[in-house]
Structures are given as C-alpha cells and as structure tokens.
Scaffold this motif. Structure first.
Motif, mmCIF file in Angstrom:
data_model
loop_
_atom_site.group_PDB
_atom_site.id
_atom_site.type_symbol
_atom_site.label_atom_id
_atom_site.label_comp_id
_atom_site.label_asym_id
_atom_site.label_seq_id
_atom_site.Cartn_x
_atom_site.Cartn_y
_atom_site.Cartn_z
ATOM 1 N N VAL A 175 50.483 52.332 43.801
ATOM 2 C CA VAL A 175 49.729 51.088 43.864
ATOM 3 C C VAL A 175 50.637 50.017 44.455
ATOM 4 O O VAL A 175 51.849 50.209 44.576
ATOM 5 C CB VAL A 175 49.199 50.671 42.471
ATOM 6 C CG1 VAL A 175 48.160 51.660 41.984
ATOM 7 C CG2 VAL A 175 50.340 50.533 41.467
ATOM 8 N N GLY A 190 45.803 47.807 51.654
ATOM 9 C CA GLY A 190 44.468 48.162 51.172
ATOM 10 C C GLY A 190 43.520 48.579 52.277
ATOM 11 O O GLY A 190 42.506 49.237 52.011
ATOM 12 N N GLY A 199 45.306 51.526 44.677
ATOM 13 C CA GLY A 199 44.770 50.216 44.340
ATOM 14 C C GLY A 199 45.783 49.133 44.620
ATOM 15 O O GLY A 199 46.985 49.393 44.759
ATOM 16 N N HIS A 201 46.945 44.815 43.820
ATOM 17 C CA HIS A 201 46.828 43.602 43.020
ATOM 18 C C HIS A 201 47.450 42.466 43.807
ATOM 19 O O HIS A 201 48.549 42.603 44.363
ATOM 20 C CB HIS A 201 47.550 43.746 41.676
ATOM 21 C CG HIS A 201 47.544 42.477 40.872
ATOM 22 N ND1 HIS A 201 48.484 41.481 41.046
ATOM 23 C CD2 HIS A 201 46.691 42.032 39.905
ATOM 24 C CE1 HIS A 201 48.216 40.478 40.217
ATOM 25 N NE2 HIS A 201 47.138 40.787 39.519
ATOM 26 N N MET A 325 39.124 49.294 48.782
ATOM 27 C CA MET A 325 40.071 49.838 47.809
ATOM 28 C C MET A 325 39.973 49.056 46.498
ATOM 29 O O MET A 325 39.737 47.849 46.490
ATOM 30 C CB MET A 325 41.496 49.743 48.365
ATOM 31 C CG MET A 325 42.572 50.306 47.429
ATOM 32 S SD MET A 325 44.215 50.242 48.183
ATOM 33 C CE MET A 325 44.034 51.535 49.432
ATOM 34 N N PRO A 326 40.145 49.733 45.340
ATOM 35 C CA PRO A 326 40.181 49.004 44.068
ATOM 36 C C PRO A 326 41.185 47.863 44.113
ATOM 37 O O PRO A 326 42.341 48.059 44.490
ATOM 38 C CB PRO A 326 40.592 50.084 43.065
ATOM 39 C CG PRO A 326 40.088 51.359 43.665
ATOM 40 C CD PRO A 326 40.258 51.197 45.146
ATOM 41 N N THR A 327 40.735 46.665 43.740
ATOM 42 C CA THR A 327 41.537 45.463 43.896
ATOM 43 C C THR A 327 41.502 44.633 42.625
ATOM 44 O O THR A 327 40.436 44.437 42.026
ATOM 45 C CB THR A 327 41.008 44.602 45.064
ATOM 46 O OG1 THR A 327 41.058 45.366 46.270
ATOM 47 C CG2 THR A 327 41.828 43.331 45.231
ATOM 48 N N ASN A 350 35.401 46.151 45.726
ATOM 49 C CA ASN A 350 35.642 46.987 44.540
ATOM 50 C C ASN A 350 36.641 46.268 43.639
ATOM 51 O O ASN A 350 37.752 46.731 43.430
ATOM 52 C CB ASN A 350 36.165 48.362 44.961
ATOM 53 C CG ASN A 350 36.243 49.342 43.810
ATOM 54 O OD1 ASN A 350 35.804 49.045 42.689
ATOM 55 N ND2 ASN A 350 36.810 50.510 44.067
ATOM 56 N N PHE A 380 46.034 47.873 36.583
ATOM 57 C CA PHE A 380 46.224 49.234 37.069
ATOM 58 C C PHE A 380 45.980 50.299 36.003
ATOM 59 O O PHE A 380 46.083 51.497 36.289
ATOM 60 C CB PHE A 380 47.623 49.387 37.638
ATOM 61 C CG PHE A 380 47.831 48.621 38.929
ATOM 62 C CD1 PHE A 380 46.944 48.763 39.970
ATOM 63 C CD2 PHE A 380 48.899 47.752 39.080
ATOM 64 C CE1 PHE A 380 47.126 48.062 41.168
ATOM 65 C CE2 PHE A 380 49.095 47.054 40.260
ATOM 66 C CZ PHE A 380 48.203 47.206 41.313
ATOM 67 N N LEU A 383 43.633 53.088 36.838
ATOM 68 C CA LEU A 383 43.957 53.916 38.006
ATOM 69 C C LEU A 383 45.013 54.958 37.707
ATOM 70 O O LEU A 383 45.424 55.697 38.614
ATOM 71 C CB LEU A 383 44.431 53.013 39.160
ATOM 72 C CG LEU A 383 43.422 51.974 39.641
ATOM 73 C CD1 LEU A 383 44.013 51.152 40.763
ATOM 74 C CD2 LEU A 383 42.122 52.639 40.090
#
Length: 384
Positions: A175, A190, A199, A201, A325-327, A350, A380, A383
């Motif tokens: 990540v 991302g 993911g 952040h 992407m997971p954010t 997402n 996170f 994930l």
C-alpha cells in the motif's frame, strides 16, 4: 552501482561542509526589516537572525546524522537516478508493506515520529495485526537521492519508479501513502501500479470542487474555497517561481544558507496548525532542531534548484483522471487544499476511509504523529 543493486547507505557529512556552513552564516548580509508587525511580508528579520545564530552556534548536525543512521538506509538506481530510501522491516512477519512519499519542503525526516509505531505497533500500544514494513524514499532531486540530469521526472514517472522499487525489495503487494507532492505521487501510483498496489492513503486529495454543489455548500466546503482563494492571492508565489524559473531561484538557495532556511521555514509557518493563544509560530508545533534538521537535508545536498524542478515538471498539469483503487483520505483542517467527501467521490470511486480531523496541518506526520498512525492503521485494516 548497477541498475538493480541495493546498497546500504550511511550519512557521513564531512566536517569541512559544516565549517563552510558556519562561515556562511557568520557573514550573512541581511535585508532591511519588514515594515509590518507580522509574517505577512515573509519570515521576520529578527526571527531569521535568531534562527541563523542558533544554527551557527548551538545546532548539532551530528545528533540528526546519528538519528538518520539508526534507521536502515539504502540507495539503488531507478530510471538512471540513485534513489536514497529508508527500509524499516517489522518484526511481525505478516506486516503489510507500505511506501510513504514526502513532498516539498519536506524530507524523509517528516516521518521520524511515526516509523517506530508503524513498524512495531505492539511496542507502541497497538496490535501486531496493524504492523507495516515501511519504505520511505527521498524524491529524485531531494535529500540524499540523486538529481535528474534531464527533463521528464514528473510525479507520474516517480510513481512508476516507486512501483519498481517495491518490486526490487520483493514486495508483490503493498500500500502507499503520501502528503504534498507525496499525495500526487501516491495518486499516480493509484492509477498506474494497480497490479501490485492494493490501496492508497492521502492527506491532500487533488480534486476539483463539484460545480453542482456551489448552491448548497457546507461550511467546510466554503472554508476550503476560501483557502484556495487565499493560497492563490497570498501564498503561491513560491510555486509560481519554482514551476517557471527554478534554475534562477537555485543560485540564491545554493549560495546562501539563510536564503535556503527562510525559503523553507516560512512554509512551516504558513502550512502548519501552529497558532497557540493567538500567536502563530512554527515552533509552537515543531521544534527548532527539527525545523533545521529538515533544512539541512536541502542545504547539505544543494537541492534548492533540483527540488524546485519538480514544480516545473508537474505543478501546472496535475492529473485529474478517476482513481478506482481503494483510497483513504484524512483531511487536516490547516491543509493547503482541502476537499469534502462529496467532491472527492467525483474522482475517487472506491473510498474506503474518510475522516476530517479537528487539528493539524500540511505536515501531518510531524504535527499529529499519533493521529496519522491511527489513520493509516484504520484505513488499511480492510486490505490486509
């Protein structure tokens, strides 16, 4: 160094460089004092002279150097540039690999107060399930990394280099996190590193205010728009210079430690949540030594011009492409650019974590380290 070798790195600044710094500080030529009573014309003369005197007479670089050398440091060549990075592996075998990117005028030292808690949460009141293997590179042209010798090192290129770095370190899944330019690099990750990055952040999501919300703005959205206006009118001169004529600026920053110091520390005043009892001052939230430690990474490596060139490469054409992407986003109230969730959802499709904090600014890892650690753990957790 070959194209794939990873070599240990130790910071060892020659005494002659420190002697030269003190000599330059002792012979500084000073401008007239500001004609106002505050910082509105820039960093005040009296404070700048006080800080320069402390830097010359009392500041101890060897203390900072020893702290850097307590972390495992390495260099490896990526895209023809020698990249310096910290690589702190967790004692917990199931730790999640995390790459963290700084920005300008920051450095790897921004993260000095969060590394240990991320790597070994059990030793810092947390759970082993939240452990990270932490990788923190110095951006190209910053700190102890090499300097690009040609044009083209944009945030998109750096994002792909970081993907290559994580692969070289053996991390097939990881990540990413970042602030300032690090936010933009992480957002690029991302978009391009979707096979291996699980993911991201960020603390400064780059989004456009949604025109459909202009007739029913929340108080926070109106505050964010007001902040953008203030930045454009009163706080963006540095970015205009660095994004158009970084080389011209570089001559002064390379020759004058006072100039380099003032250029950087003004931004710690402007961008931190540093007002206490009606007095706004960077040392209210970040110690004098920590401020100068960060300046030293620019001065000792002569990166005034090379760090500024990232603005020339990337400031005027940020990518606004959608990110699926997971954010996760943590919004600190004194951040330069802030977003609301509904604005962010127009670009980040997402969102797995969103939190608007009550205090803190642009340098979250220095200002609110415990808060940021908790934000990363929370973001996170799903994930792993």
């Amino acid at each position: 160094m070959s194209d794939t070798t990873v070599l240990p790195f130790t910071v060892d600044i020659p005494d002659a460089d420190l002697d030269d710094l003190r000599r330059r500080l002792s012979t500084a030529r000073w401008p007239d004092p500001e004609t106002c009573e505050d910082w509105s014309q820039g960093i005040p003369l009296a404070y700048t002279q006080e800080l320069a005197q402390y830097w010359a007479q009392d500041y101890d670089w060897r203390r900072c150097e020893a702290e850097l050398n307590r972390w495992p440091q390495f260099r490896t060549r990526l895209g023809g540039i020698d990249i310096h990075f910290l690589h702190c592996r967790s004692p917990h075998p199931d730790a999640l690999p995390l790459i963290i990117s700084h920005g300008w005028p920051g450095s790897v030292l921004e993260f000095r107060h969060i590394i240990a808690a991320l790597v070994d949460p059990v030793a810092h009141g947390g759970d082993a399930a939240d452990a990270f293997h932490v990788v923190i590179p110095s951006l190209p042209g910053y700190g102890f990394s090499g300097k690009p010798a040609a044009t083209g090192t944009s945030v998109e290129v750096i994002g792909r280099l970081w993907g290559e770095l994580m692969a070289r370190l053996g991390y097939e899944r990881y990540v990413a996190q970042g602030g300032d330019w690090g936010s933009m690099i992480t957002q690029s990750i991302g978009q391009t590193e979707t096979r291996h990055c699980a993911g991201i952040h960020i603390t400064m999501p780059i989004v456009s205010p949604d025109p459909d919300t202009m007739n029913n703005l929340t108080a926070n959205e109106q505050s964010a728009l007001d902040g953008m206006t203030y930045y454009a009118q009163w706080d963006s001169g540095y970015s205009k210079q660095q994004s158009t004529r970084p080389q011209t600026l570089g001559y002064g920053l390379a020759d004058s430690p006072v100039g380099q110091m003032a250029w950087i520390i003004e931004k710690f005043w402007a961008w931190t949540d540093c007002e206490r009892s009606g007095v706004k001052h960077p040392e209210n939230v970040i110690s004098r030594d920590e401020l100068l430690d960060n300046v030293m990474l620019y001065w000792l490596n002569n990166t005034g011009a090379s760090s500024a060139r990232l603005y020339w490469e990337s400031f005027n054409n940020p990518s606004m492409d959608p990110i699926t992407m997971p954010t996760g986003c943590s919004i600190f109230p004194k951040e330069i650019f802030r977003s609301s969730r509904r604005w962010a959802e127009q670009r980040f499709h997402n969102l797995i974590h969103w939190n608007e904090l009550s205090s803190g600014g642009h340098f979250a890892a220095l200002e609110q380290p415990e808060v940021l650690v908790n934000e990363l753990r929370t973001c996170f957790r799903s994930l792993r």
